[in-house]
Design an enzyme around this catalytic site. Structure first.
Site, short mmCIF file in Angstrom:
data_model
loop_
_atom_site.label_atom_id
_atom_site.label_comp_id
_atom_site.label_asym_id
_atom_site.label_seq_id
_atom_site.Cartn_x
_atom_site.Cartn_y
_atom_site.Cartn_z
N GLY A 136 -14.55 -21.52 -22.30
CA GLY A 136 -14.59 -22.07 -23.65
C GLY A 136 -14.94 -21.04 -24.71
O GLY A 136 -15.10 -19.86 -24.43
N THR A 184 -20.01 -22.67 -29.37
CA THR A 184 -20.60 -23.98 -29.61
C THR A 184 -22.04 -23.82 -30.04
O THR A 184 -22.59 -22.71 -30.06
CB THR A 184 -20.48 -24.91 -28.38
OG1 THR A 184 -20.72 -26.26 -28.80
CG2 THR A 184 -21.47 -24.53 -27.29
N CYS A 192 -15.80 -24.80 -30.84
CA CYS A 192 -14.83 -24.60 -29.75
C CYS A 192 -13.62 -23.80 -30.19
O CYS A 192 -12.58 -23.79 -29.53
CB CYS A 192 -14.40 -25.95 -29.16
SG CYS A 192 -15.78 -26.97 -28.61
N HIS A 216 -26.01 -25.69 -29.78
CA HIS A 216 -26.94 -26.67 -29.20
C HIS A 216 -28.12 -26.82 -30.14
O HIS A 216 -28.58 -25.83 -30.75
CB HIS A 216 -27.44 -26.19 -27.83
CG HIS A 216 -26.33 -25.92 -26.86
ND1 HIS A 216 -25.37 -26.84 -26.52
CD2 HIS A 216 -26.04 -24.80 -26.14
CE1 HIS A 216 -24.55 -26.32 -25.64
NE2 HIS A 216 -24.92 -25.08 -25.40
N GLY A 270 -22.25 -26.75 -18.28
CA GLY A 270 -21.93 -28.16 -18.18
C GLY A 270 -21.53 -28.77 -19.50
O GLY A 270 -20.66 -28.26 -20.19
#
Length: 214
Positions: free
Chosen positions: A77, A80, A174, A82, A156
């Site tokens: 990927g 991103t 992404c 978090h 994950g």
């Protein structure tokens, strides 16, 4: 249950990555079983193997003053983010005990979130050619990126529950331009209980993996 479960609570990203790597080695050596990890991370930006800093939209000065790390990592990927209120699930699974097919594994993880969202009367789906879970084919609520070594998976999914989705404006999520990001709380109009969502997620992982391999 076909796997062990651990809840690491709020944990720094680098610390969680190191613990994942240690667990992967332990599973590969046969001293540990497949393990499902649940946790949250302080705000951090990670860039997968297909990504690059061209999708980072904020300055290094802003990152430094805000104490936010940008960490290149070995998952699939792109870029991103978090942050607190986002549920992180790391299925550290030995696929030799299940099915040696990483694409199947991705679809199974997506199905877990699709089923969890049904509990809240939210219809979600996949978009062909992309990973993750989407609402109305427009708003991404769950991002997925995996790594696999000798058929043991790591990294994950990141499921937006009640996190600050405005922070996703700092990146091209992404690597997809004009992608809208949503959260469970935004879709529901209230903040759901994180522990409830965790239990639903655990139940669906158990159901899907027992059904496939029980």
């Amino acid at each position: 249950m076909p796997f062990d479960v651990q809840d690491w609570g709020m944990i720094q990203y680098r610390d969680a990555w190191k613990k994942q790597e240690d667990l992967v080695k332990s599973i590969q050596s046969g001293t540990s079983h497949s393990t499902l990890i649940m946790c949250e991370h302080p705000t951090v930006i990670t860039i997968g193997k297909e990504g690059g800093e061209q999708h980072l939209l904020i300055s290094s000065e802003f990152l430094q003053s805000s104490h936010i790390e940008v960490i290149p990592i070995n998952r699939g990927g792109d870029i991103t983010l978090h942050n607190p209120g986002q549920m992180i699930v790391y299925p550290i699974f030995n696929l030799m005990d299940y099915k040696q097919d990483l694409h199947w594994f991705l679809r199974a993880i997506e199905q877990v979130i699709i089923e969890v969202l049904k509990h809240y009367n939210i219809t979600s789906d996949r978009i062909p050619g992309k990973t993750g879970v989407w609402i109305d084919q427009k708003r991404k609520i769950c991002a997925i990126g995996l790594h696999c070594s000798r058929w043991v998976t790591s990294h994950g999914l990141a499921f937006n529950i009640s996190n600050d989705i405005n922070q996703f404006e700092w990146i091209v999520p992404c690597g997809i331009n004009n992608m809208n990001v949503t959260s469970l709380s935004q879709e529901l109009g209230y903040i759901p209980d994180m522990n409830e969502v965790k239990q639903l997620c655990l139940k669906e992982f158990d159901t899907i993996f027992e059904k496939k391999f029980g």
